[in-house]
Design a protein around this motif. Structure first.
Motif, short mmCIF file in Angstrom:
data_model
loop_
_atom_site.label_atom_id
_atom_site.label_comp_id
_atom_site.label_asym_id
_atom_site.label_seq_id
_atom_site.Cartn_x
_atom_site.Cartn_y
_atom_site.Cartn_z
N GLN A 112 28.21 -33.78 6.93
CA GLN A 112 29.39 -33.10 6.40
C GLN A 112 30.62 -33.35 7.28
O GLN A 112 30.50 -33.73 8.45
N ASP A 113 31.79 -33.11 6.71
CA ASP A 113 33.02 -33.22 7.49
C ASP A 113 33.14 -32.05 8.46
O ASP A 113 32.74 -30.92 8.15
N ILE A 114 33.71 -32.32 9.62
CA ILE A 114 33.92 -31.28 10.61
C ILE A 114 35.02 -30.33 10.13
O ILE A 114 36.05 -30.78 9.62
N PRO A 115 34.85 -29.02 10.26
CA PRO A 115 35.88 -28.09 9.79
C PRO A 115 37.15 -28.14 10.66
O PRO A 115 37.12 -28.58 11.81
N GLU A 116 38.26 -27.70 10.08
CA GLU A 116 39.54 -27.67 10.78
C GLU A 116 39.70 -26.31 11.46
O GLU A 116 40.09 -25.32 10.83
N PHE A 190 31.29 -25.76 13.85
CA PHE A 190 30.64 -26.67 12.90
C PHE A 190 30.54 -25.96 11.55
O PHE A 190 30.82 -24.76 11.44
N ALA A 191 30.15 -26.70 10.54
CA ALA A 191 30.03 -26.14 9.20
C ALA A 191 28.67 -26.49 8.61
O ALA A 191 28.04 -27.49 8.99
N THR A 192 28.22 -25.65 7.67
CA THR A 192 27.01 -25.94 6.91
C THR A 192 27.28 -25.68 5.43
O THR A 192 28.21 -24.95 5.08
N SER A 193 26.45 -26.28 4.59
CA SER A 193 26.51 -25.91 3.18
C SER A 193 26.05 -24.46 3.04
O SER A 193 25.47 -23.88 3.96
N ILE A 199 24.74 -30.18 7.10
CA ILE A 199 25.43 -29.76 8.32
C ILE A 199 26.53 -30.76 8.68
O ILE A 199 26.44 -31.95 8.37
N SER A 200 27.55 -30.28 9.37
CA SER A 200 28.55 -31.17 9.95
C SER A 200 28.23 -31.37 11.43
O SER A 200 27.53 -30.56 12.03
N PRO A 201 28.75 -32.44 12.04
CA PRO A 201 28.69 -32.52 13.50
C PRO A 201 29.50 -31.38 14.10
O PRO A 201 30.45 -30.90 13.49
N SER A 202 29.13 -30.95 15.29
CA SER A 202 29.91 -29.92 15.95
C SER A 202 31.13 -30.55 16.62
O SER A 202 31.18 -31.76 16.90
N LEU A 203 32.12 -29.72 16.90
CA LEU A 203 33.33 -30.15 17.58
C LEU A 203 33.57 -29.25 18.78
O LEU A 203 33.53 -28.02 18.66
N TYR A 204 33.77 -29.86 19.96
CA TYR A 204 34.13 -29.08 21.14
C TYR A 204 35.60 -28.67 21.01
O TYR A 204 36.45 -29.50 20.73
N LEU A 205 35.88 -27.38 21.19
CA LEU A 205 37.24 -26.86 21.02
C LEU A 205 37.87 -26.57 22.38
O LEU A 205 37.32 -25.80 23.18
#
Length: 208
Positions: A112-116, A190-193, A199-205
């Motif tokens: 999945q796309d990483i959330p904004e 990260f996001a999931t359906s 699942i999306s890849p996670s993003l370090y914030l």
């Protein structure tokens, strides 16, 4: 070890294959030879062991997140998938001591796309503020679930936070857990359906 009598061979002292025969205490004795090989591990092997050890331990502390973020990845458990996908996020020095690079660490992995999502922190109120933008294109649905993760890297404590659905804009505020040091907190999203299977890849914030 086996004792035997041999009138034809008499006192036997020889080795045949993996059996050694000798004469002790007026008896012929046959002993199986034990082959052992203890190769000294190479530097690369020691580095790999160090990475595995630190990631296996980390997966236990992150288990609530790992179980959600690595669904359907690989053929083993979610923890095994977490370890396999994060080998490059661990640095090893010349003494084979492993250190996690938290900015490269993945707490979720998928297509999945990483959330904004962005995050800021107020030291006065001790609150994290997550700002979320609606994502309309790509591999994403409006009813996807978006999550934030707070991880205290010294206490080794984790908090999984439900944010808004992917189709919404908005802000979610979360307090710093009791006894946590904000300087030690790593933040991810990260996001999931909706059914949790995609699942999306996670993003370090980076915290603002």
């Amino acid at each position: 070890m086996a004792k035997f009598d041999s009138y034809l061979l008499g006192k036997v002292t020889k080795t045949l294959g993996n059996v050694t025969m000798c004469y002790m205490n007026k008896q012929n004795i046959a002993r199986a030879r034990i082959f052992s090989r203890k190769d000294k591990p190479t530097s690369d092997v020691l580095d790999q062991r160090a990475r595995m050890k630190v990631l296996i331990e980390l997966s236990r502390f992150l288990l609530p997140v790992v179980q959600k973020g690595f669904v359907g990845i690989g053929n083993g458990t979610t923890s095994n998938a977490f370890v396999a996908k994060n080998m490059k996020s661990v640095n090893v020095d010349e003494m084979h001591t492993a250190t996690v690079d938290y900015e490269r660490l993945k707490v979720a992995m998928g297509l999945q796309d990483i959330p904004e999502v962005s995050v800021s922190y107020s030291s006065e109120s001790k609150m994290y503020s997550f700002e979320q933008e609606m994502l309309e294109n790509g591999f994403a649905l409006a009813d996807d679930l978006v999550y934030a993760v707070l991880f205290e890297s010294v206490l080794m404590r984790v908090k999984l936070i439900s944010l808004r659905s992917r189709g919404e804009n908005g802000n979610t505020s979360v307090g710093l857990p009791k006894n946590w040091e904000q300087a030690n907190v790593k933040v991810y999203c990260f996001a999931t359906s909706k059914n949790g299977k995609s699942i999306s890849p996670s993003l370090y914030l980076a915290v603002e």
